[in-house]
Design a protein around this motif. Structure first.
Motif, PDB file in Angstrom:
ATOM      1  N   VAL A   1       1.882 -39.771 -89.975  1.00  0.00           N
ATOM      2  CA  VAL A   1       3.158 -38.900 -89.689  1.00  0.00           C
ATOM      3  C   VAL A   1       4.609 -39.554 -90.389  1.00  0.00           C
ATOM      4  O   VAL A   1       5.077 -38.656 -91.158  1.00  0.00           O
ATOM      5  N   ILE A   2       4.580 -40.830 -90.261  1.00  0.00           N
ATOM      6  CA  ILE A   2       5.928 -41.396 -90.692  1.00  0.00           C
ATOM      7  C   ILE A   2       5.655 -41.120 -92.257  1.00  0.00           C
ATOM      8  O   ILE A   2       6.923 -41.005 -92.907  1.00  0.00           O
ATOM      9  N   SER A   3       4.497 -41.335 -92.823  1.00  0.00           N
ATOM     10  CA  SER A   3       4.195 -41.314 -94.439  1.00  0.00           C
ATOM     11  C   SER A   3       4.770 -40.029 -94.942  1.00  0.00           C
ATOM     12  O   SER A   3       5.200 -39.742 -95.855  1.00  0.00           O
ATOM     13  N   LEU A   4       4.250 -38.908 -94.195  1.00  0.00           N
ATOM     14  CA  LEU A   4       4.738 -37.553 -94.757  1.00  0.00           C
ATOM     15  C   LEU A   4       6.180 -37.194 -94.389  1.00  0.00           C
ATOM     16  O   LEU A   4       6.857 -36.707 -95.253  1.00  0.00           O
TER      17      LEU A   4
ATOM     18  N   ILE B   1       8.616 -45.469-102.493  1.00  0.00           N
ATOM     19  CA  ILE B   1       7.787 -46.503-102.597  1.00  0.00           C
ATOM     20  C   ILE B   1       7.161 -47.110-101.148  1.00  0.00           C
ATOM     21  O   ILE B   1       6.244 -47.445-100.987  1.00  0.00           O
ATOM     22  N   ILE B   2       8.093 -47.212-100.494  1.00  0.00           N
ATOM     23  CA  ILE B   2       8.030 -47.442 -98.884  1.00  0.00           C
ATOM     24  C   ILE B   2       6.881 -46.623 -98.229  1.00  0.00           C
ATOM     25  O   ILE B   2       5.747 -47.070 -97.772  1.00  0.00           O
ATOM     26  N   GLY B   3       7.063 -45.211 -98.394  1.00  0.00           N
ATOM     27  CA  GLY B   3       6.366 -44.122 -97.957  1.00  0.00           C
ATOM     28  C   GLY B   3       4.710 -44.270 -98.739  1.00  0.00           C
ATOM     29  O   GLY B   3       3.776 -44.109 -98.038  1.00  0.00           O
ATOM     30  N   PHE B   4       4.810 -44.788 -99.895  1.00  0.00           N
ATOM     31  CA  PHE B   4       3.568 -44.637-100.473  1.00  0.00           C
ATOM     32  C   PHE B   4       2.462 -45.765 -99.893  1.00  0.00           C
ATOM     33  O   PHE B   4       1.515 -45.695 -99.891  1.00  0.00           O
ATOM     34  N   PHE B   5       3.115 -47.141 -99.595  1.00  0.00           N
ATOM     35  CA  PHE B   5       2.582 -48.184 -99.150  1.00  0.00           C
ATOM     36  C   PHE B   5       2.219 -47.697 -97.657  1.00  0.00           C
ATOM     37  O   PHE B   5       0.972 -48.175 -97.206  1.00  0.00           O
ATOM     38  N   VAL B   6       3.105 -47.023 -97.009  1.00  0.00           N
ATOM     39  CA  VAL B   6       2.536 -46.653 -95.433  1.00  0.00           C
ATOM     40  C   VAL B   6       1.507 -45.719 -95.724  1.00  0.00           C
ATOM     41  O   VAL B   6       0.739 -45.772 -94.705  1.00  0.00           O
ATOM     42  N   SER B   7       1.737 -44.775 -96.372  1.00  0.00           N
ATOM     43  CA  SER B   7       0.367 -43.762 -96.738  1.00  0.00           C
ATOM     44  C   SER B   7      -1.025 -44.413 -96.886  1.00  0.00           C
ATOM     45  O   SER B   7      -1.903 -44.086 -96.477  1.00  0.00           O
ATOM     46  N   TYR B   8      -0.756 -45.335 -97.826  1.00  0.00           N
ATOM     47  CA  TYR B   8      -2.290 -46.325 -98.013  1.00  0.00           C
ATOM     48  C   TYR B   8      -2.720 -46.901 -96.920  1.00  0.00           C
ATOM     49  O   TYR B   8      -3.767 -46.893 -96.723  1.00  0.00           O
ATOM     50  N   VAL B   9      -1.755 -47.626 -95.959  1.00  0.00           N
ATOM     51  CA  VAL B   9      -2.342 -48.236 -94.988  1.00  0.00           C
ATOM     52  C   VAL B   9      -2.565 -47.383 -93.944  1.00  0.00           C
ATOM     53  O   VAL B   9      -3.650 -47.575 -93.231  1.00  0.00           O
ATOM     54  N   SER B  10      -2.225 -46.064 -93.771  1.00  0.00           N
ATOM     55  CA  SER B  10      -2.390 -45.124 -92.712  1.00  0.00           C
ATOM     56  C   SER B  10      -3.913 -44.681 -93.299  1.00  0.00           C
ATOM     57  O   SER B  10      -4.564 -44.337 -92.349  1.00  0.00           O
ATOM     58  N   LEU B  11      -4.160 -44.497 -94.583  1.00  0.00           N
ATOM     59  CA  LEU B  11      -5.589 -43.902 -94.714  1.00  0.00           C
ATOM     60  C   LEU B  11      -6.375 -44.935 -94.606  1.00  0.00           C
ATOM     61  O   LEU B  11      -7.828 -44.574 -94.245  1.00  0.00           O
ATOM     62  N   LYS B  12      -6.052 -46.294 -94.906  1.00  0.00           N
ATOM     63  CA  LYS B  12      -7.203 -47.399 -94.465  1.00  0.00           C
ATOM     64  C   LYS B  12      -7.302 -47.402 -92.968  1.00  0.00           C
ATOM     65  O   LYS B  12      -8.684 -47.412 -92.530  1.00  0.00           O
ATOM     66  N   GLU B  13      -6.536 -47.171 -91.947  1.00  0.00           N
ATOM     67  CA  GLU B  13      -6.683 -47.224 -90.720  1.00  0.00           C
ATOM     68  C   GLU B  13      -7.202 -46.045 -90.397  1.00  0.00           C
ATOM     69  O   GLU B  13      -8.252 -46.090 -89.429  1.00  0.00           O
ATOM     70  N   ILE B  14      -7.026 -44.840 -90.719  1.00  0.00           N
ATOM     71  CA  ILE B  14      -7.765 -43.793 -90.381  1.00  0.00           C
ATOM     72  C   ILE B  14      -9.332 -43.668 -90.471  1.00  0.00           C
ATOM     73  O   ILE B  14     -10.199 -43.457 -89.962  1.00  0.00           O
ATOM     74  N   HIS B  15      -9.679 -44.313 -91.774  1.00  0.00           N
ATOM     75  CA  HIS B  15     -10.984 -44.349 -92.469  1.00  0.00           C
ATOM     76  C   HIS B  15     -11.589 -45.372 -91.444  1.00  0.00           C
ATOM     77  O   HIS B  15     -12.917 -45.330 -91.034  1.00  0.00           O
ATOM     78  N   LYS B  16     -10.993 -46.486 -91.128  1.00  0.00           N
ATOM     79  CA  LYS B  16     -11.566 -47.790 -90.210  1.00  0.00           C
ATOM     80  C   LYS B  16     -12.048 -47.414 -88.917  1.00  0.00           C
ATOM     81  O   LYS B  16     -12.928 -47.793 -88.229  1.00  0.00           O
ATOM     82  N   THR B  17     -10.864 -46.559 -88.392  1.00  0.00           N
ATOM     83  CA  THR B  17     -10.822 -46.366 -86.921  1.00  0.00           C
ATOM     84  C   THR B  17     -11.120 -44.809 -86.324  1.00  0.00           C
ATOM     85  O   THR B  17     -11.163 -44.752 -85.227  1.00  0.00           O
ATOM     86  N   ASN B  18     -11.621 -44.179 -87.185  1.00  0.00           N
ATOM     87  CA  ASN B  18     -11.699 -42.643 -87.173  1.00  0.00           C
ATOM     88  C   ASN B  18     -10.755 -42.210 -86.384  1.00  0.00           C
ATOM     89  O   ASN B  18     -11.028 -41.137 -85.578  1.00  0.00           O
ATOM     90  N   GLN B  19      -9.430 -42.179 -86.788  1.00  0.00           N
ATOM     91  CA  GLN B  19      -8.375 -41.494 -86.153  1.00  0.00           C
ATOM     92  C   GLN B  19      -8.017 -40.168 -86.743  1.00  0.00           C
ATOM     93  O   GLN B  19      -8.648 -39.889 -87.927  1.00  0.00           O
ATOM     94  N   GLN B  20      -7.378 -39.341 -86.252  1.00  0.00           N
ATOM     95  CA  GLN B  20      -6.868 -37.850 -86.883  1.00  0.00           C
ATOM     96  C   GLN B  20      -5.669 -38.287 -87.653  1.00  0.00           C
ATOM     97  O   GLN B  20      -5.126 -39.347 -87.538  1.00  0.00           O
ATOM     98  N   GLY B  21      -5.429 -37.318 -88.691  1.00  0.00           N
ATOM     99  CA  GLY B  21      -4.307 -37.454 -89.447  1.00  0.00           C
ATOM    100  C   GLY B  21      -4.672 -37.573 -90.812  1.00  0.00           C
ATOM    101  O   GLY B  21      -3.710 -38.101 -91.769  1.00  0.00           O
ATOM    102  N   TYR B  22      -5.749 -37.446 -91.405  1.00  0.00           N
ATOM    103  CA  TYR B  22      -6.174 -37.782 -92.666  1.00  0.00           C
ATOM    104  C   TYR B  22      -5.325 -36.877 -93.491  1.00  0.00           C
ATOM    105  O   TYR B  22      -4.744 -37.119 -94.696  1.00  0.00           O
ATOM    106  N   GLY B  23      -5.284 -35.606 -93.248  1.00  0.00           N
ATOM    107  CA  GLY B  23      -4.561 -34.576 -94.132  1.00  0.00           C
ATOM    108  C   GLY B  23      -3.045 -35.070 -94.196  1.00  0.00           C
ATOM    109  O   GLY B  23      -2.639 -34.833 -95.303  1.00  0.00           O
ATOM    110  N   LEU B  24      -2.576 -35.472 -93.206  1.00  0.00           N
ATOM    111  CA  LEU B  24      -0.937 -35.902 -92.986  1.00  0.00           C
ATOM    112  C   LEU B  24      -0.873 -36.925 -94.149  1.00  0.00           C
ATOM    113  O   LEU B  24       0.102 -37.100 -94.758  1.00  0.00           O
ATOM    114  N   ALA B  25      -1.582 -37.838 -93.975  1.00  0.00           N
ATOM    115  CA  ALA B  25      -1.762 -39.235 -94.859  1.00  0.00           C
ATOM    116  C   ALA B  25      -1.801 -38.665 -96.312  1.00  0.00           C
ATOM    117  O   ALA B  25      -1.031 -39.285 -96.948  1.00  0.00           O
ATOM    118  N   VAL B  26      -2.802 -37.827 -96.533  1.00  0.00           N
ATOM    119  CA  VAL B  26      -2.789 -37.465 -98.143  1.00  0.00           C
ATOM    120  C   VAL B  26      -1.665 -36.648 -98.519  1.00  0.00           C
ATOM    121  O   VAL B  26      -1.285 -36.978 -99.566  1.00  0.00           O
TER     122      VAL B  26
END
Length: 105
Positions: free
Chosen positions: A24-27, A48-73
């Motif tokens: 959500v923050i990255s969006l 640039i800050i948002g790009f790194f937050v998006s990247y980290v959130s995608l890694k977390e979503i993949h790792k922990t099976n959380q919702q928000g993949y579309g928001l991160a993309v």
């Protein structure tokens, strides 16, 4: 006792997935950076800050099976656009608005 929570603490036998906050923050950062890039270069820093937050959130979503993949993309896309647009504007302005005597080609 609540009958909907019956199997090991899960609602109706399914694990409830939590929305990733960083997505959500990255969006939000992506949208703000796209608006600010038109006015100031502070939008580039936010992108640039948002790009790194998006990247980290995608890694977390993949790792922990959380919702928000579309928001991160979507956040990653907005932040990437907010980084690429000023660079393209700089290249175009250097190519077309540089005086002829300063060009090397």
């Amino acid at each position: 006792m609540d009958k909907s929570i019956d199997q090991g603490g899960y609602r109706n036998g399914y694990e409830e997935r939590v929305l990733n906050t960083k997505a959500v923050i990255s969006l939000v950062l992506g949208c703000v950076s796209l608006l600010l890039i038109l006015l100031t270069l502070i939008g580039l820093v936010i992108a640039i800050i948002g790009f790194f937050v998006s990247y980290v959130s995608l890694k977390e979503i993949h790792k922990t099976n959380q919702q928000g993949y579309g928001l991160a993309v979507a956040g990653l896309t907005c932040n990437t656009l907010a980084i690429i647009i000023p660079l393209l504007m700089l290249i175009v302005s250097l190519l077309f608005f540089t005086p002829a005597e300063m060009r090397m080609f």
